[in-house]
Design a protein around this motif. Structure first.
Motif, mmCIF file in Angstrom:
data_model
loop_
_atom_site.group_PDB
_atom_site.id
_atom_site.type_symbol
_atom_site.label_atom_id
_atom_site.label_comp_id
_atom_site.label_asym_id
_atom_site.label_seq_id
_atom_site.Cartn_x
_atom_site.Cartn_y
_atom_site.Cartn_z
ATOM 1 N N ARG A 9 0.787 -0.789 0.308
ATOM 2 C CA ARG A 9 -0.471 -0.137 0.032
ATOM 3 C C ARG A 9 0.917 0.954 -0.184
ATOM 4 O O ARG A 9 0.371 2.259 -0.804
ATOM 5 C CB ARG A 9 -1.046 -0.166 0.816
ATOM 6 N N LEU A 12 2.086 1.744 -3.548
ATOM 7 C CA LEU A 12 0.964 2.518 -4.254
ATOM 8 C C LEU A 12 0.556 3.542 -4.079
ATOM 9 O O LEU A 12 0.884 3.988 -5.730
ATOM 10 C CB LEU A 12 -0.593 1.441 -3.524
ATOM 11 N N ARG A 13 0.623 4.071 -2.183
ATOM 12 C CA ARG A 13 -0.051 5.445 -2.862
ATOM 13 C C ARG A 13 1.147 6.406 -2.725
ATOM 14 O O ARG A 13 1.142 7.194 -3.436
ATOM 15 C CB ARG A 13 -0.787 5.717 -1.291
ATOM 16 N N ARG A 16 4.232 5.732 -5.948
ATOM 17 C CA ARG A 16 4.096 5.116 -7.094
ATOM 18 C C ARG A 16 5.271 5.186 -8.473
ATOM 19 O O ARG A 16 5.290 4.456 -8.975
ATOM 20 C CB ARG A 16 3.332 5.892 -7.715
ATOM 21 N N ARG B 150 -10.765 12.475 -16.025
ATOM 22 C CA ARG B 150 -10.061 12.131 -14.903
ATOM 23 C C ARG B 150 -10.051 13.154 -13.819
ATOM 24 O O ARG B 150 -9.864 12.591 -12.747
ATOM 25 C CB ARG B 150 -8.575 12.305 -15.785
ATOM 26 N N SER B 159 -9.759 5.944 -7.423
ATOM 27 C CA SER B 159 -7.936 5.884 -7.466
ATOM 28 C C SER B 159 -8.347 4.692 -8.553
ATOM 29 O O SER B 159 -9.023 4.419 -8.876
ATOM 30 C CB SER B 159 -7.503 5.176 -5.336
ATOM 31 N N SER B 160 -6.479 4.695 -8.946
ATOM 32 C CA SER B 160 -6.955 3.214 -9.810
ATOM 33 C C SER B 160 -7.525 1.671 -9.029
ATOM 34 O O SER B 160 -7.475 2.004 -8.290
ATOM 35 C CB SER B 160 -5.271 2.847 -10.164
ATOM 36 N N ILE B 162 -6.182 -0.773 -9.292
ATOM 37 C CA ILE B 162 -5.246 -2.168 -8.528
ATOM 38 C C ILE B 162 -4.994 -1.513 -7.023
ATOM 39 O O ILE B 162 -5.299 -2.225 -5.873
ATOM 40 C CB ILE B 162 -3.608 -2.040 -9.003
ATOM 41 N N ALA B 163 -4.725 0.190 -7.258
ATOM 42 C CA ALA B 163 -5.642 0.051 -5.650
ATOM 43 C C ALA B 163 -6.103 -0.332 -4.615
ATOM 44 O O ALA B 163 -6.637 -0.208 -3.137
ATOM 45 C CB ALA B 163 -4.947 1.899 -5.806
ATOM 46 N N ASP B 167 -6.686 -2.289 -1.473
ATOM 47 C CA ASP B 167 -7.855 -2.194 -0.252
ATOM 48 C C ASP B 167 -8.592 -3.093 -0.265
ATOM 49 O O ASP B 167 -9.101 -3.240 1.002
ATOM 50 C CB ASP B 167 -8.383 0.003 -0.757
#
Lengths: 291, 384
Positions: A9, A12-13, A16, B150, B159-160, B162-163, B167
């Motif tokens: 995470r 990802l955050r 990136r 966007r 968010s994307s 994948i994110a 989560d």
């Protein structure tokens, strides 16, 4: 929860750009391993050579254009400060002229010269030909870095600390090169270098594809070093990527893409995947450093 | 217009005009130079060997005739440094060249800049400009629309994929079985969306030739619609300029006036089609307007800055169009003609085409400068 479980995470955050860099390298390794297992040896050797040559030219262009951009940026700044208007306008005019030539046309002219040099036996080794290709591309992309250098200098010139440092007796060249550019603009420069790398890959692959398709159909010109664009222009690669569209109408042939059409599909995938990853690395870099 | 901006505008126009004149003069000089140094197609007329080939009674492919020629030549030129054998070899090489040299094979009837060729190139040039304008308008609209979409997604805190997936998996570790089942369903939807988005990105980032050759192998000169679509969606043009507009929107949305406008009761919600949100139809419109919403002002201010990037957009677009025409080998198009002439070493024609492209870039620069200046005058409220 341990710190380790936070890692994906966090990547990802917050980081990136690093994540996308890992995705790019990982993707290339996976494609390489797959090709190693299923692609025939001569094609694998060609593909490896094409990838290495492309990455070499990309890196070379980044280094050279960074150097040229830095030098031209500070030269223009010094000329404008010294009120040497004639030289300043001549240089600005020249740079604007380069800007007005579409990059692909400029690079194509460079390739025509390269062909003549190869024919005249001036550039024999593959390395010298790759360096020529890189140098030609650098001429048409370095202005992005030059503009950035000037923009950063101008930005800091408006702040008090430059005057304060000048009052302290620090040389202007040191302020510009070390304090403004090296210490306070590294992230900006790095971001631009990532973009330049992406543009280079795109231009190099496109020009090699064009040259291989367009300049060698009727006449056997000198052979250029293999790059991803050149490899994609080969007839068998083109037939491989043509199989992609047939996979949409005949789902049964999807499997064949990954075993029988590997050369073309791998080459096209590496080009596109690299461009996507560089775009994402660049965007995430901007976000992380708030550029 | 105030005096300062007038002077700046005049200086810019002067610089553009000067560079066009200078480059045109230099290129025309080179065109004349290359034109006069062109290797003659009818080289046989100039070559001394052509005299021998014009002897109709002699067949240089016949061994008897060759032997006869050799002996007669040696007998009639006793003191010559050139023997009959070496002369025959030279004649053979010359005849071979006539069959193999591309100068004798293709494009010979069109060599040099003739009036006919100028008309032909003029037609291709007009065609190129039309395509350029169409692709420019479509990509300009597309970049803004994608950038707005966007930005709205960002404001919706999406968010994307994948994110979101990561989560969900993190959340699922602490949830009970039933919600795990629904999370599984959501995850499948997210994966599906991610795949579609991935394919979409693959297309947007693909160089034109990758998309084109994965569809078909031959392209006719009438493939205008196909070329326009390729010009817009491929070579990363659309995605890069959408990203640029998105960045401008984000930077604009952080400015103080946005919060002031929100406090003054302008709508600030970003839900699709909600009463105080953004209407989808407004995003898709050519002339995007979001009256009563704070985004209207964000959009206008970002749009003004986006106009200034049109020069780079234009240059990159031309690069893309040239790549498409050259890589696809589409006959009858300007860039293909340039490539063909490079191949035949007709550098005067190549330079003429490059000059045409250069003038097009410069005209775009001038148009963008004039346009941005007029817009700036309208918004910056300057007076004489």
């Amino acid at each position: 929860m341990t710190n380790q479980s936070h890692l994906p995470r966090t990547l990802l955050r917050a980081r990136r750009d690093l994540l996308w860099l890992l995705v790019w390298i990982g993707g290339l390794i996976i494609v390489g391993a797959w090709d190693f297992a299923f692609l025939n040896q001569p094609a694998l050797a060609r593909l490896s050579r094409a990838v290495l040559n492309t990455l070499f030219v990309g890196t070379f262009v980044v280094c050279v254009s960074c150097l040229m951009g830095w030098l031209s940026g500070i030269t223009l700044h010094a000329l404008s400060e010294a009120r040497n208007t004639f030289l300043y306008y001549v240089l600005t005019f020249l740079f604007n002229l380069i800007r007005s030539i579409p990059q692909i046309v400029g690079v194509l002219i460079g390739y025509v010269v390269l062909t003549l040099l190869i024919r005249a036996d001036v550039l024999r080794s593959e390395l010298s030909q790759l360096i020529w290709m890189g140098s030609v591309i650098s001429v048409f992309v370095f202005l992005e870095i030059s503009d950035l250098v000037r923009e950063r200098i101008q930005h800091f010139k408006n702040l008090d600390f430059v005057d304060a440092m000048l009052c302290c007796g620090i040389k202007e060249s040191r302020i510009v090169n070390v304090d403004i550019l090296f210490k306070n603009s590294r992230a900006h420069l790095l971001h631009k270098m990532i973009s330049v790398f992406g543009i280079t890959i795109f231009l190099l692959c496109s020009i090699d594809f064009i040259v291989s398709v367009g300049l060698s159909t009727d006449v056997s010109l000198s052979n250029f070093p293999m790059t991803l664009g050149g490899l994609l222009a080969k007839l068998d690669s083109k037939q491989d990527i043509l199989a992609i569209s047939s996979a949409f109408t005949d789902f049964g042939s999807i499997g064949a893409l990954f075993f029988e059409h590997l050369q073309g599909v791998s080459t096209a995938f590496i080009i596109v995947f690299t461009l996507i990853c560089i775009y994402n690395i660049s965007n995430a870099f901007v976000k992380r450093h708030r550029l | 217009m105030d005096r300062k901006s007038l002077t700046t505008m005049k200086r810019k126009l002067l610089e553009h005009t000067f560079s066009v004149v200078l480059v045109a003069a230099a290129m025309l000089a080179l065109i004349v130079q290359f034109g006069s140094n062109r290797p003659s197609l009818h080289a046989d007329e100039a070559s001394p060997l052509a005299d021998y080939l014009s002897w109709r009674f002699l067949d240089f492919g016949d061994p008897l005739d060759r032997a006869l020629f050799n002996e007669v030549y040696d007998a009639t030129h006793p003191g010559s440094s050139v023997s009959g054998d070496s002369l025959l070899q030279a004649i053979d090489a010359y005849r071979r060249e006539q069959f193999t040299n591309e100068l004798y094979k293709t494009g010979g009837e069109e060599r040099g800049i003739t009036e006919q060729k100028l008309w032909k190139l003029g037609g291709m040039y007009v065609q190129f400009i039309i395509m350029y304008v169409v692709v420019m308008m479509l990509s300009y609209y597309g970049a803004q629309t994608l950038g707005v979409v966007r930005f709205i997604r960002l404001k919706q805190h999406r968010s994307s994929h994948i994110a979101e997936l990561v989560d969900q998996f993190s959340a699922s570790s602490s949830s009970h079985d039933r919600s795990r089942l629904s999370l599984f369903g959501k995850s499948i939807v997210l994966v599906g969306e991610a795949i579609v988005k991935g394919l979409f990105l693959l297309i947007l980032f693909s160089p034109a030739y990758v998309i084109a050759y994965s569809i078909r192998t031959e392209f006719s000169s009438g493939s205008y619609a196909f070329m326009i679509v390729l010009g817009v969606v491929s070579n990363g043009l659309l995605i890069n300029y959408a990203n640029r507009f998105y960045t401008l929107l984000v930077a604009e949305s952080r400015k103080g006036y946005v919060e002031t406008a929100t406090v003054k009761n302008l709508h600030a919600a970003y839900a699709w089609d909600a009463a105080d949100g953004i209407r989808r139809s407004a995003v898709l419109r050519l002339r995007k307007q979001f009256f009563g919403h704070v985004f209207h002002h964000i959009y206008i201010n970002a749009h003004i800055q986006f106009q200034r990037t049109l020069k780079e957009h234009a240059s990159f677009l031309i690069t893309g169009l040239i790549i498409i025409e050259m890589a696809l080998n589409i006959q009858g198009h300007l860039s293909y003609e340039m490539l063909k002439n490079i191949l035949y070493r007709q550098y005067d024609v190549v330079l003429l085409i490059i000059l045409g492209i250069f003038v097009l870039v410069k005209l775009t620069d001038i148009a963008v400068d004039v346009w941005t200046e007029r817009v700036a005058r309208r918004y910056e409220n300057v007076s004489l």
